[in-house]
Design an enzyme around this catalytic site. Structure first.
Site, PDB file in Angstrom:
ATOM      1  N   ALA A  39       0.769  -1.246  -0.026  1.00 53.69           N
ATOM      2  CA  ALA A  39      -0.003   0.090  -0.033  1.00 53.69           C
ATOM      3  C   ALA A  39       0.866   1.429  -0.015  1.00 53.69           C
ATOM      4  CB  ALA A  39      -0.850  -0.079   1.289  1.00 53.69           C
ATOM      5  N   LYS A  54      -7.360   2.549  10.173  1.00 56.42           N
ATOM      6  CA  LYS A  54      -8.582   2.927  10.263  1.00 56.42           C
ATOM      7  C   LYS A  54      -9.553   3.126   8.981  1.00 56.42           C
ATOM      8  CE  LYS A  54      -6.213   5.832  10.243  1.00 56.42           C
ATOM      9  NZ  LYS A  54      -5.064   6.139   9.559  1.00 56.42           N
ATOM     10  N   HIS A  99     -10.621  -5.250   5.551  1.00 59.78           N
ATOM     11  CA  HIS A  99     -10.312  -5.443   6.918  1.00 59.78           C
ATOM     12  C   HIS A  99     -10.678  -6.525   7.794  1.00 59.78           C
ATOM     13  CE1 HIS A  99      -8.992  -0.472   7.079  1.00 59.78           C
ATOM     14  NE2 HIS A  99      -8.350  -1.424   6.195  1.00 59.78           N
ATOM     15  N   ALA A 105       2.026   2.575   3.432  1.00 60.41           N
ATOM     16  CA  ALA A 105       2.917   1.674   4.254  1.00 60.41           C
ATOM     17  C   ALA A 105       4.290   2.606   4.551  1.00 60.41           C
ATOM     18  CB  ALA A 105       3.134   0.434   3.586  1.00 60.41           C
ATOM     19  N   ASP A 119     -13.451   7.371   5.155  1.00 58.11           N
ATOM     20  CA  ASP A 119     -12.152   7.827   4.993  1.00 58.11           C
ATOM     21  C   ASP A 119     -11.651   9.000   5.915  1.00 58.11           C
ATOM     22  OD1 ASP A 119      -9.505   7.351   3.468  1.00 58.11           O
ATOM     23  OD2 ASP A 119     -10.138   9.529   2.950  1.00 58.11           O
ATOM     24  N   ARG A 129      -0.963  -8.992  -4.083  1.00 60.09           N
ATOM     25  CA  ARG A 129      -1.494  -9.977  -5.161  1.00 60.09           C
ATOM     26  C   ARG A 129      -0.696 -10.319  -6.317  1.00 60.09           C
ATOM     27  NH1 ARG A 129      -5.447 -12.546  -2.176  1.00 60.09           N
ATOM     28  NH2 ARG A 129      -7.206 -11.402  -1.659  1.00 60.09           N
TER      29      ARG A 129
END
Length: 398
Positions: free
Chosen positions: A39, A127, A109, A42, A209, A64
């Site tokens: 991501a 979150k 999540h 990260a 978000d 993936r």
């Protein structure tokens, strides 16, 4: 001049050359963390902060696409990578990994946090914790049964800036709270078409978000939970009206004093702030303001205060003042450096919790579940409803 030099020092440490330390711990080997998904968040959320933590090693990443995982790992000096259809599970099956960072889309999540906990891994979870309060409740209950640490990554809560605002409120110097307001908005184009934050099946929406921050912030500063959602306004995404691109809500909280009036609150979140004069991009809006009966306190940039922030304190009687809080100032020995990011403070707390130490602060399971519950209530009031609940269920006996 000192503040300008401090700004550039922080930027250098945050984004250009994050300080690194020798990995050594009295508890044996460093805590090895695996990342689920290559991501974009990260590096800032975990990889850079981990460099300056002597007890943490970012050990593996899964994606993936195995090529993407390998490229990400080599770029960031990560030893192992996993990819393909089973890449996430292979990372979880790795016995060398102690904990997992889950920055996957919201709709994933629940599944991958439950799978990580089932594999015996502690979890640092981006979150919002889930798509529904029920998902959040089940995850935290499972973590508790397994004796594992699960933390929803409201990183700003670990930084001295928002804690200083709370300290000013709780000190009573401005009297009792009457109103609490929080906003978080991004300029038009910041969230492009096709972004996962605009994907309903993945738990998208402005309230999920940016809005989860604003709701968490007013709840934190008000020291409690709302009693009612009094009004909402939502702008719907033209390509999918189930998605909100902006939402505002007015809430009521319990009175701050016995027999007093309810505390009023508002939140505003926007993933596409309109341009000024049609073509000039707007600056992000990141602020919180608390109105008390003897004055106000306002913080600019409560979400990423390590870059720059200020806290304006305006009493009705006496001088106004501006404060900044990049590190904790205490007579006690408190961990932290002025260049530490919100994520670095959060990582310190997470590791402390995993190691059995008492963290400086914490976001409790009750806090996380309540935040998700009131997100759902706001969505219900706005006529949008909750995001789709995961169909995943753990095998019996997990």
């Amino acid at each position: 001049m000192a503040s300008v030099l401090g700004f550039f020092k922080r930027i250098h440490a945050l984004f250009i050359d994050p300080p690194a330390v020798t990995k050594a711990t009295d508890n044996g080997s460093p805590l090895k963390i695996g990342i689920l998904g290559a991501a974009n968040i990260a590096p800032n959320a975990l990889i850079y902060p981990a460099r300056s933590h002597p007890e943490v090693e970012v050990f593996a990443v899964a994606a993936r696409d195995v090529g993407k995982a390998e490229k990400f790992a080599k770029k960031h000096g990560i030893k192992k990578w996993y990819g393909g259809q089973d890449g996430y599970q292979e990372l979880l099956n790795d016995p060398a990994i102690d904990a997992v960072y889950n920055p996957l889309p919201n709709g994933l999540h629940y599944e991958w946090t439950m799978k990580a906990l089932a594999a015996g891994k502690h979890v640092l979870l981006e979150k919002p914790s889930g798509d529904t309060a029920e998902e959040s409740r089940l995850m935290f209950e499972f973590a508790d049964r397994k004796g594992l640490v699960l933390l929803e990554a409201f990183h700003y809560r670990f930084h001295p800036a928002i804690q200083r605002v709370k300290e000013i409120i709780d000190s009573g110097e401005l009297g009792s709270i009457r109103e609490v307001h929080a906003s978080l908005g991004f300029p038009k184009g910041f969230v492009p078409d096709g972004d996962i934050r605009l994907n309903y099946s993945l738990g998208g929406g402005a309230l999920m978000d940016a809005g989860c921050y604003t709701l968490n912030c007013v709840r934190y500063l008000a020291s409690g939970n709302p009693t009612a959602v009094t009004s909402t306004t939502a702008l719907r995404y033209p390509k999918d009206p189930r998605i909100d691109t902006a939402t505002s809500a007015h809430l009521l909280f319990p009175p701050a004093i016995p027999n007093g009036s309810p505390v009023k609150a508002s939140i505003n979140c926007d993933m596409s702030l309109p341009n000024w004069f049609w073509f000039i991009p707007r600056l992000p809006v990141i602020s919180a303001r608390v109105v008390c009966d003897q004055g106000t306190v306002e913080v600019f940039n409560y979400v990423v205060p390590m870059i720059y922030h200020y806290i304006n304190v305006s009493p009705h009687v006496g001088k106004k003042r501006t404060e900044k809080a990049y590190a904790f100032i205490s007579s006690e020995s408190t961990k932290g450096e002025p260049w530490w990011s919100t994520y670095r403070y959060q990582l310190e707390a997470f590791v402390d919790k995993v190691r059995g130490r008492t963290p400086q602060t914490w976001v409790s399971s009750e806090d996380s579940i309540a935040n998700m519950l009131w997100i759902e209530k706001i969505y219900e009031q706005a006529g949008l409803g909750s995001r789709p609940e995961s169909s995943f269920s753990l095998p019996e006996g997990s």
